[in-house]
Every structure is written in C-alpha cells, then in structure tokens.
Design a protein around this motif. Structure first.
Motif, PDB file in Angstrom:
ATOM      1  N   GLN A 170      44.153  32.264  45.133  1.00 15.48           N
ATOM      2  CA  GLN A 170      43.846  33.642  45.506  1.00 15.48           C
ATOM      3  C   GLN A 170      42.958  34.302  44.448  1.00 15.48           C
ATOM      4  O   GLN A 170      43.100  34.065  43.250  1.00 15.48           O
ATOM      5  N   GLU A 171      42.024  35.144  44.910  1.00 18.39           N
ATOM      6  CA  GLU A 171      41.120  35.864  44.018  1.00 18.39           C
ATOM      7  C   GLU A 171      41.853  37.027  43.355  1.00 18.39           C
ATOM      8  O   GLU A 171      42.401  37.904  44.035  1.00 18.39           O
ATOM      9  N   CYS A 172      41.859  37.034  42.023  1.00 15.89           N
ATOM     10  CA  CYS A 172      42.496  38.106  41.273  1.00 15.89           C
ATOM     11  C   CYS A 172      41.495  38.667  40.260  1.00 15.89           C
ATOM     12  O   CYS A 172      40.664  37.931  39.722  1.00 15.89           O
ATOM     13  N   LEU A 173      41.606  39.965  39.988  1.00 15.60           N
ATOM     14  CA  LEU A 173      40.685  40.634  39.084  1.00 15.60           C
ATOM     15  C   LEU A 173      41.425  41.141  37.861  1.00 15.60           C
ATOM     16  O   LEU A 173      42.488  41.764  37.985  1.00 15.60           O
TER      17      LEU A 173
ATOM     18  N   ILE B  19      40.366  33.676  38.887  1.00 18.78           N
ATOM     19  CA  ILE B  19      40.340  34.915  38.118  1.00 18.78           C
ATOM     20  C   ILE B  19      38.918  35.353  37.811  1.00 18.78           C
ATOM     21  O   ILE B  19      38.105  34.576  37.280  1.00 18.78           O
ATOM     22  N   THR B  20      38.642  36.600  38.140  1.00 18.61           N
ATOM     23  CA  THR B  20      37.405  37.255  37.737  1.00 18.61           C
ATOM     24  C   THR B  20      37.736  38.278  36.659  1.00 18.61           C
ATOM     25  O   THR B  20      38.717  39.030  36.792  1.00 18.61           O
TER      26      THR B  20
ATOM     27  N   LEU C 175      35.550  45.856  43.730  1.00 20.74           N
ATOM     28  CA  LEU C 175      36.886  45.441  44.164  1.00 20.74           C
ATOM     29  C   LEU C 175      36.895  44.342  45.223  1.00 20.74           C
ATOM     30  O   LEU C 175      37.879  43.660  45.379  1.00 20.74           O
ATOM     31  N   ARG C 176      35.862  44.217  46.027  1.00 19.69           N
ATOM     32  CA  ARG C 176      35.779  43.152  47.038  1.00 19.69           C
ATOM     33  C   ARG C 176      37.133  42.878  47.711  1.00 19.69           C
ATOM     34  O   ARG C 176      37.857  43.803  48.079  1.00 19.69           O
ATOM     35  N   GLN C 177      37.486  41.611  47.869  1.00 17.01           N
ATOM     36  CA  GLN C 177      38.734  41.239  48.548  1.00 17.01           C
ATOM     37  C   GLN C 177      39.703  40.593  47.559  1.00 17.01           C
ATOM     38  O   GLN C 177      40.168  39.473  47.765  1.00 17.01           O
ATOM     39  N   PHE C 178      39.988  41.283  46.501  1.00 15.10           N
ATOM     40  CA  PHE C 178      40.923  40.733  45.523  1.00 15.10           C
ATOM     41  C   PHE C 178      42.363  40.872  46.025  1.00 15.10           C
ATOM     42  O   PHE C 178      42.741  41.869  46.645  1.00 15.10           O
ATOM     43  N   ARG C 179      43.146  39.843  45.731  1.00 19.15           N
ATOM     44  CA  ARG C 179      44.560  39.843  46.149  1.00 19.15           C
ATOM     45  C   ARG C 179      45.415  40.690  45.218  1.00 19.15           C
ATOM     46  O   ARG C 179      46.422  41.249  45.628  1.00 19.15           O
TER      47      ARG C 179
ATOM     48  N   ILE D 127      45.144  43.041  41.177  1.00 13.14           N
ATOM     49  CA  ILE D 127      44.286  43.569  40.118  1.00 13.14           C
ATOM     50  C   ILE D 127      45.127  43.937  38.901  1.00 13.14           C
ATOM     51  O   ILE D 127      46.218  44.502  39.029  1.00 13.14           O
TER      52      ILE D 127
END
Length: 462
Positions: free
Chosen positions: A13-16, A38-39, A70-74, A76
C-alpha cells in the motif's frame, strides 16, 4: 476507550511520510516492516532517511508539502517540527478521508502509533492514547519479557495447520478447544525448545486421533473473591478465559466478568433478598445442561464457592449426572474484606477463634446460636447481615455480650467503593442508618475491630 485498536494491512500500500528527520526515520522503519510502499516529502532530507532510500525502496521528493501531493495514499504520517505544515497535512488528510498521524500531536491525528511487541505473525500493541507514551513503552518492555520470540514460530506453525484442522474438525467450538490444547501442552513446549519438526508430528498425531464425538463439556466452579479483579487466582483466570459460557452471581464485579472471552455467552444468575433471577435448583440444572451440550462453563461465585456460596449443592447435581468439574477456591469475603480494612480475624491479644455465620432474615428474624456467638475471645463474621444489623446487635447484648463490644460494617470491601464503619454493639446501627450503604457488606464483631484505626492501610494506598 479513547481509541479503537485496529491493525492495518499495509502490504504493497502507498503511504506518505512528511518530514525526513530522525523521528520520520523511525516511522518509516515501522511502515517498511509492515510492507508499505513509502513516499517521503521534505525540504531537507536527513542523513538517516537518505541512507534508507535504497534499502527501503523509498520515493524521495525534496520539496515542501502541498495539498495536491496527497494522491491516493492509504495512510499519512506528518513528522515535521513545523506547526503550519503539520496543520496543513492534518487538514488535507481529514478532507480526503485518509488516516493521518501527526507525531506527538494526538489532537491532529486520526490514529496514533502504539508501542509494538513484534513476534510476527503475533503483534501486540500498547497505547496510552498519546497521554503517556513513556508508560506505554515501559509496559511493552514488561510484555516482551514474558512473550518470548518463540511465540512467533508457534503462530507460524498454527497457520501451517489451520486449514487441515478446519477440514478435520468441522465444529468451531471443538476447533477452539483443540487449539487451546495445542497451545498449552507438549506441542508448544517442543516449539519453545526448537523442535518444530517434532511439534508438527505431534499435531498430525493429535488430528489423526481426534474423536469428534467426545463430549468435552465441563464446569469450572470458580471463587471470584471479594471484589477486586487482581485477587483472582492464576487458575481462576486461566479457566475463565477458556470458558464458552459464564454463569455469574450478583456479587461478581464487572471487571472480573470482562476478563472472560468476548465471545463467551454471559448468563446472570444473581440473587438478591426476595428477588432470585434463577432459583438455585434451576442454576444446578442449567450448569449440567450446558456441560452436556459440550460447553465449558465457568460458574463465577463471589468469595469462595464453598463458604455460603452453595457450591456443594451445585457439584452434587454435576456428580449425579456424571459431569466433569473443577472447583477453584477464592478468597472469601471475611478474609479479603477484613484484610483490606486492617482488621485481623485472629490476634493473640484479642481472639483465638473465628466464627463465620450468615445473617439472612427468615420470617423477619435472624435465627442464630446467640449464646455461642456471645462468647468472649473470638471474632464473629456475619455475611449478608445489613438488613438485620439492629436485631443482631440487640440479640448479642441480650445474650451477654457487652454493649461496648467493637463492631465494624464493611461495604464493598477490597474495591474502590470500600467503606468501613466502626462502632459498638450499642452505637453501630444508628451510625449505619445515617449513611447510604450499598451491598455487599460484611460485619465483623470482636475486640479485633479496635485495631482498625491503627492497622488501616487500604485507603492510604489508593
């Protein structure tokens, strides 16, 4: 509870993470261990975070955070020391419905990071809701000391056999019992010793030998003690937590009932004066019927089940029907309440014997052996005597006890609601009548009561 504990599946999952200092690095490490992509967005990339770029497959963006990022992060995390940035991240995340944690700022966070005990796949989280993170870490250290890493291997072994057990044992309660036996017996010890191959062989043998027709019903007659949950015995707690059904009395505290499994059925069988939810004979047969249906039944009784608890009557029924049971003694109210009130039941200068009696009214009268109870050099403990208190005092005086004999009434002993009222046979009824007393209560009579003022400790320790 202030926060509802949940576990996110972040694998892939994409996380920021906003920020790239040492605190951000710690959060990145946790997210990486959970399998997240992770971004990191930060104007300044710290050395630690920079060194993690390759090993943790980080996407680094050396810029200031903007709402469009923020895009589609799961999920933050904002880990900066800039108040305006943290506020912007929190506001943007809330608007877009994305879970956000602002480090060390629960007011801006929709979730918080707990202290973690990682015994993967077993994971234990401890949280103070952000109010005392140091305390949460200390509790984590205590838990880590009693949960060895081998529990992770044990859980992995269980996962390996989960489908096979499900296929072999179709009924869910019977599967639960099977696994409880695995986790509390020789198989677990083999895993702890590092003999996992042998543990696998033992599980296979247990499955091959499993007889689904066996009736596994059993009754645990458990003394719940005088009220405080931490006065339960280890055995009482263990059996309570494996019971399918909990049948409990009026005197059993909510804190103790909450120690049972959440999915256990709870049946109230309490009795009050002239108000019995279930007659005793119905309780006896209820326990037997539940056990015959294959249930493991925890029968919780206040104090000790064999001291004015009618436990003997209940196991007579179980024995007559061939039902297996265990009896777990509890701290009786006389002992627990007296100890917490600083009143020793025996003392070489005051009492060489102790008598337990019940003060139930029958036909508006307390019928006891007053001549025996009025003897000197003893302590008399009267259970359930609040309603008949005045009659008890008058009867003892009439049979030779001095009117100045010390007496105490203890309300809800061992709990935060404990109240101790002392006086004499002549004065206590009037003292009690002036106060709003709530059951359960116990009465202690004898010169040992005079030690209360000197030995009282519980109130000072709270």
């Amino acid at each position: 509870m202030d926060y509802f504990p949940v576990f996110f599946n972040l694998k892939g999952q994409e996380c920021l993470v906003v920020g790239a200092g040492d605190i951000a690095a710690r959060k990145i490490e946790l997210l990486f261990r959970a399998g997240a992509k992770i971004t990191v967005i930060a104007r300044d990339i710290g050395a630690t975070v920079a060194s993690m770029q390759t090993s943790h497959s980080l996407t680094l963006q050396q810029t200031s955070f903007a709402p469009g990022d923020l895009r589609q992060f799961r999920l933050i995390v904002s880990a900066t020391d800039d108040t305006e940035t943290n506020l912007l991240v929190a506001k943007t995340a809330e608007e877009q419905g994305v879970p956000v944690n602002v480090v060390d700022n629960p007011g801006l966070s929709s979730f918080i990071f707990p202290a973690i005990v990682d015994r993967s796949p077993i994971v234990i989280a401890v949280s103070s809701g952000g109010s005392a993170p140091v305390l949460a870490r200390l509790l984590r250290a205590k838990i880590e000391s009693v949960i060895p890493p081998a529990y992770g291997r044990l859980a992995g072994l269980a996962e390996k056999f989960r489908d096979k057990v499900k296929q072999r044992i179709k009924i869910a309660p019977q599967r639960r019992i099977f696994w409880e036996n695995v986790f509390q017996g020789t198989i677990t010890e083999q895993v702890f010793f590092g003999n996992e191959q042998n543990a696998e062989k033992l599980i296979k043998l247990a499955l091959d030998d499993y007889d689904g027709s066996a009736n596994t019903g059993e009754v645990y007659l458990i003394g719940a003690g005088p009220g405080a949950a931490d006065l339960l015995t280890f055995r009482a707690l263990r059996l309570l937590q494996q019971a399918d059904v909990v049948v409990y009395d009026r005197l059993v505290s909510t804190e103790i009932i909450d120690l049972a499994r959440r999915d256990a059925e709870k049946i109230y069988a309490g009795k009050q004066r002239q108000n019995h939810t279930l007659p005793q004979i119905s309780i006896n047969h209820l326990l037997a019927d539940l056990a015959k249906a294959g249930k493991r039944v925890a029968r919780l009784k206040g104090g000790d089940p064999f001291i004015f608890g009618r436990g003997g009557e209940e196991i007579e029924t179980l024995m007559a029907q061939g039902i297996h049971f265990q009896v777990v003694p509890g701290i009786t109210a006389a002992s627990g309440c007296a100890s917490y009130a600083g009143i020793p039941l025996t003392h070489r200068d005051h009492a060489q014997s102790c008598v337990f009696v019940t003060g139930h009214l029958k036909n508006d009268c307390v019928n006891l052996n007053w001549t025996q109870l009025a003897l000197p050099n003893q302590t008399v403990v009267i259970y359930m005597g609040l309603i008949g208190l005045e009659q008890i005092c008058q009867s003892l005086i009439a049979h030779g006890s001095p009117s100045e004999l010390p007496i105490a009434l203890i309300q809800q002993g061992t709990t935060d609601n404990q109240k101790v009222i002392t006086g004499t046979l002549a004065t206590l009824p009037a003292l009690v009548a002036k106060q709003a007393i709530k059951a359960p209560t116990i009465i202690i009579i004898g010169t040992v009561v005079s030690l209360h003022d000197k030995l009282s400790w519980f109130g000072e320790c709270r």
